[in-house]
Design a protein around this motif. Structure first.
Motif, PDB file in Angstrom:
ATOM      1  N   ASN A   1      12.378   6.889  -0.654  1.00 52.39           N
ATOM      2  CA  ASN A   1      12.741   5.572  -1.171  1.00 52.39           C
ATOM      3  C   ASN A   1      11.495   4.761  -1.510  1.00 52.39           C
ATOM      4  O   ASN A   1      10.366   5.169  -1.230  1.00 52.39           O
ATOM      5  CB  ASN A   1      13.677   4.830  -0.215  1.00 52.39           C
ATOM      6  N   GLU A   2      11.688   3.599  -2.119  1.00 49.92           N
ATOM      7  CA  GLU A   2      10.566   2.790  -2.602  1.00 49.92           C
ATOM      8  C   GLU A   2      10.927   1.320  -2.483  1.00 49.92           C
ATOM      9  O   GLU A   2      12.096   0.957  -2.350  1.00 49.92           O
ATOM     10  CB  GLU A   2      10.246   3.171  -4.045  1.00 49.92           C
ATOM     11  N   ARG A   3       9.922   0.470  -2.541  1.00 50.14           N
ATOM     12  CA  ARG A   3      10.153  -0.968  -2.420  1.00 50.14           C
ATOM     13  C   ARG A   3       9.199  -1.715  -3.336  1.00 50.14           C
ATOM     14  O   ARG A   3       7.969  -1.578  -3.225  1.00 50.14           O
ATOM     15  CB  ARG A   3       9.966  -1.434  -0.977  1.00 50.14           C
ATOM     16  N   LEU A   4       9.766  -2.493  -4.247  1.00 53.06           N
ATOM     17  CA  LEU A   4       8.992  -3.369  -5.122  1.00 53.06           C
ATOM     18  C   LEU A   4       9.954  -4.361  -5.756  1.00 53.06           C
ATOM     19  O   LEU A   4      11.148  -4.092  -5.849  1.00 53.06           O
ATOM     20  CB  LEU A   4       8.238  -2.577  -6.190  1.00 53.06           C
ATOM     21  N   PRO A   5       9.460  -5.534  -6.162  1.00 52.66           N
ATOM     22  CA  PRO A   5      10.355  -6.530  -6.767  1.00 52.66           C
ATOM     23  C   PRO A   5      10.990  -6.020  -8.055  1.00 52.66           C
ATOM     24  O   PRO A   5      10.397  -5.229  -8.780  1.00 52.66           O
ATOM     25  CB  PRO A   5       9.424  -7.722  -7.042  1.00 52.66           C
TER      26      PRO A   5
ATOM     27  N   ARG B   1       8.877  -8.851   2.817  1.00 52.28           N
ATOM     28  CA  ARG B   1       7.548  -8.822   2.214  1.00 52.28           C
ATOM     29  C   ARG B   1       7.639  -8.622   0.702  1.00 52.28           C
ATOM     30  O   ARG B   1       8.417  -7.800   0.230  1.00 52.28           O
ATOM     31  CB  ARG B   1       6.722  -7.686   2.802  1.00 52.28           C
ATOM     32  N   ILE B   2       6.822  -9.352  -0.027  1.00 50.27           N
ATOM     33  CA  ILE B   2       6.620  -9.079  -1.442  1.00 50.27           C
ATOM     34  C   ILE B   2       5.411  -8.164  -1.599  1.00 50.27           C
ATOM     35  O   ILE B   2       5.398  -7.242  -2.399  1.00 50.27           O
ATOM     36  CB  ILE B   2       6.426 -10.383  -2.236  1.00 50.27           C
ATOM     37  N   ASP B   3       4.397  -8.435  -0.798  1.00 52.96           N
ATOM     38  CA  ASP B   3       3.217  -7.581  -0.731  1.00 52.96           C
ATOM     39  C   ASP B   3       2.839  -7.464   0.745  1.00 52.96           C
ATOM     40  O   ASP B   3       3.607  -7.887   1.619  1.00 52.96           O
ATOM     41  CB  ASP B   3       2.062  -8.163  -1.569  1.00 52.96           C
ATOM     42  N   VAL B   4       1.708  -6.909   1.033  1.00 55.06           N
ATOM     43  CA  VAL B   4       1.234  -6.850   2.414  1.00 55.06           C
ATOM     44  C   VAL B   4      -0.030  -7.696   2.479  1.00 55.06           C
ATOM     45  O   VAL B   4      -1.119  -7.241   2.158  1.00 55.06           O
ATOM     46  CB  VAL B   4       0.962  -5.400   2.874  1.00 55.06           C
ATOM     47  N   GLY B   5       0.153  -8.957   2.888  1.00 52.78           N
ATOM     48  CA  GLY B   5      -0.969  -9.884   2.909  1.00 52.78           C
ATOM     49  C   GLY B   5      -0.508 -11.322   2.981  1.00 52.78           C
ATOM     50  O   GLY B   5      -0.787 -12.024   3.950  1.00 52.78           O
TER      51      GLY B   5
ATOM     52  N   PRO C   1       0.822  -1.208   0.000  1.00 55.17           N
ATOM     53  CA  PRO C   1       0.000   0.000   0.000  1.00 55.17           C
ATOM     54  C   PRO C   1       0.856   1.258   0.000  1.00 55.17           C
ATOM     55  O   PRO C   1       1.990   1.252   0.497  1.00 55.17           O
ATOM     56  CB  PRO C   1      -0.785  -0.126   1.313  1.00 55.17           C
ATOM     57  N   LYS C   2       0.338   2.322  -0.525  1.00 54.75           N
ATOM     58  CA  LYS C   2       1.053   3.588  -0.572  1.00 54.75           C
ATOM     59  C   LYS C   2       1.452   4.028   0.833  1.00 54.75           C
ATOM     60  O   LYS C   2       0.647   4.015   1.754  1.00 54.75           O
ATOM     61  CB  LYS C   2       0.182   4.662  -1.225  1.00 54.75           C
ATOM     62  N   GLY C   3       2.719   4.386   0.973  1.00 50.18           N
ATOM     63  CA  GLY C   3       3.205   4.863   2.254  1.00 50.18           C
ATOM     64  C   GLY C   3       3.564   3.792   3.253  1.00 50.18           C
ATOM     65  O   GLY C   3       3.946   4.099   4.388  1.00 50.18           O
TER      66      GLY C   3
END
Length: 505
Positions: free
Chosen positions: A84-88, A210-214, A48-50
């Motif tokens: 900064n940012e986080r994604l695969p 985490r890859i996602d939040v879930g 999610p954003k933020g």
């Protein structure tokens, strides 16, 4: 993006599904800002954003009473124009591929493999073959850059050796889905990485990301050297690190060797190496992809300058002289040294031996992240194309400060018309900030740049109103946002300065 004809040869047609290269620093997000892709990249994230990007550290297991969630990259946010940012990495690459499709001067060879590289004084020749055996071709170019990973064919063929620290340790990588683990982590501050530290592992991490939040996760941990998917109980390991039973669905199980490796040099003649071909290390701290993109940014404008005729040979030489010391220190001082240091601290005392002494140690342990974040400030004070201080060196160590410094990244400051200094920078030009500076001096620098064909622009503003934080009225910034010169008045010989910063001395 500078309009120069180029080609990309890439064996993979599709995107990898391994969630590596996730942590993009503020500095890396500045690259995406200048490429016009920052918003698109943030839109491609899974979290999610933020959602916070830092880490939680546990003692022995997730079920421990001893843990801390120290501050991370947010400590230096004010010194960069982007968060900064986080994604695969496969999401990042998807955004980059879409942008490349819009550039008519880029020839794309997806599904092709480079087989050999030859060079002479006039250019390079790269023999490529279609991966399915459907054809071959020889590409001719002025220069070639091997971005072909730690087992680089290009690096081997041009005869560059590597060195570094080999920990002689095998690591397991698990990619899995587990809502149980997500639920368990909800009692801790929201973070993206969770590492478990055990004294007996001598500083090596067992860590979740985490890859996602879930439900999407990955996990790295040291394992015995003879481990395979068939003989090792990786699910049992996962549950022991958590300290509770865990339901998982596994998407990937793999192994890798823990080592740090840095190439002896980054160039031979007209052929360069960058990214993992030049340096590789364990995924401790998110340095790999970020350093690779910094390599590309550093080398890209210099190659363009040489091809366009306003950059000299020293400019190309400076690529390795600037970038190699940075990663050598990153690998040894911020990765290898951290493993050794944390292993030594954790082995001082256990809570069973002396609870008070352990809790004091654990508090000290929690300050390590802050030290690394604040002191990791790569700079090029010793570069041959920077008018740096006497005795300056290119190093990964530095202080995040507002004051402008030759060889250092420029900190954004507000402009009187709105926006900030970073909004005025260009990846195509040198930018001179003139804050209530003498116009004759500014004109002399403009003329020196024009006479040498150097792309040059001037941004004028008042010195008061926040810009005095730079402690200089004139600041010259190169196309990758690093300061190359500063002063309150123009140099005595602007032409000599221009020749130095463009490698034409």
């Amino acid at each position: 993006m500078r309009g120069i004809s180029c080609a990309l040869v890439e064996t993979r047609v599709g995107l990898s599904t391994i969630p590596k290269g996730k942590n993009l620093t503020q500095r890396t997000m500045e690259h995406f800002q200048f490429w016009g892709l920052a918003d698109e990249l943030r839109a491609a994230r899974f979290a999610p954003k933020g959602y916070p990007i830092g880490e939680v550290t546990f003692y022995r297991s997730v079920s421990t009473d001893y843990w801390h969630a120290p501050p991370g990259r947010e400590m230096v946010r004010a010194f960069y124009s982007q968060a900064n940012e986080r994604l695969p990495q496969y999401q990042t690459e998807k955004v980059l591929r879409a942008r490349m499709d819009q550039l008519p001067n880029v020839a794309q060879y997806f599904g092709w493999t480079a087989k050999s590289v030859e060079q002479d004084d006039n250019g390079v020749r790269i023999a490529i073959e279609k991966a399915d055996g459907g054809g071959s071709e020889v590409l001719e170019a002025d220069y070639a850059v091997g971005c072909d990973g730690p087992r680089s064919m290009v690096r081997d063929q041009i005869g560059i050796e590597r060195s570094g620290t080999d920990f002689d340790q095998v690591m397991v990588l698990l990619v899995f889905r587990s809502r149980d683990l997500h639920a368990a982590m909800e009692k801790f501050p929201p973070r993206s990485t969770y590492r478990v530290m055990k004294p007996e592992l001598q500083g090596y991490w067992q860590f979740f990301g985490r890859i996602d939040v879930g439900e999407g996760w990955f996990f790295h941990a040291p394992v015995p050297a003879d481990s395979t998917r068939e003989n090792f109980d990786f699910h049992g390991l996962l549950e022991s690190v958590c300290g509770f039973p865990l339901k998982c669905e596994y998407d990937h199980v793999g192994f890798w060797d823990l080592r740090v490796s840095v190439a002896k040099r980054y160039r031979v003649g007209r052929v360069f190496i960058a990214g993992d071909a030049a340096h590789s290390h364990p995924p401790y701290g998110g340095f790999g992809l970020n350093n690779g993109l910094e390599d590309a940014t550093n080398l890209g404008w210099k190659l363009a300058a040489k091809i366009q005729g306003w950059g000299g040979d020293t400019l190309l030489r400076s690529y390795g002289e600037e970038r190699r010391p940075i990663f050598e220190e990153t690998a040894e001082d911020f990765i290898a040294a951290r493993i050794k240091r944390e292993g030594a601290i954790l082995n001082r005392v256990t809570p069973e031996q002396d609870k008070a002494a352990f809790e004091k140690m654990w508090t000290e342990f929690g300050t390590d992240v802050g030290w690394r974040v604040k002191n990791y400030e790569p700079n090029y004070e010793g570069s041959p194309v920077v008018a740096g201080p006497p005795g300056g060196v290119c190093t990964a160590h530095g202080d995040h400060v507002i004051m402008a410094q030759a060889g250092h990244h420029l900190t954004p400051l507000p402009l009187s018309k709105g926006g900030n200094t970073f909004d005025e920078l260009s990846m195509m030009d040198f930018t001179l900030f003139a804050f209530d500076a003498d116009e004759k001096g500014v004109a002399a620098m403009e003329q020196a740049a024009k006479s040498l064909g150097v792309p040059f622009r001037v941004v004028r503003d008042t010195y008061a109103g926040g810009r005095e934080g730079y402690e200089a009225r004139m600041i010259l910034v190169r196309p990758d946002q690093y300061v190359v010169w500063l002063g309150d008045t123009a140099p005595d010989d602007p032409g000599a300065l221009m020749r130095k910063i463009t490698g034409r001395e």
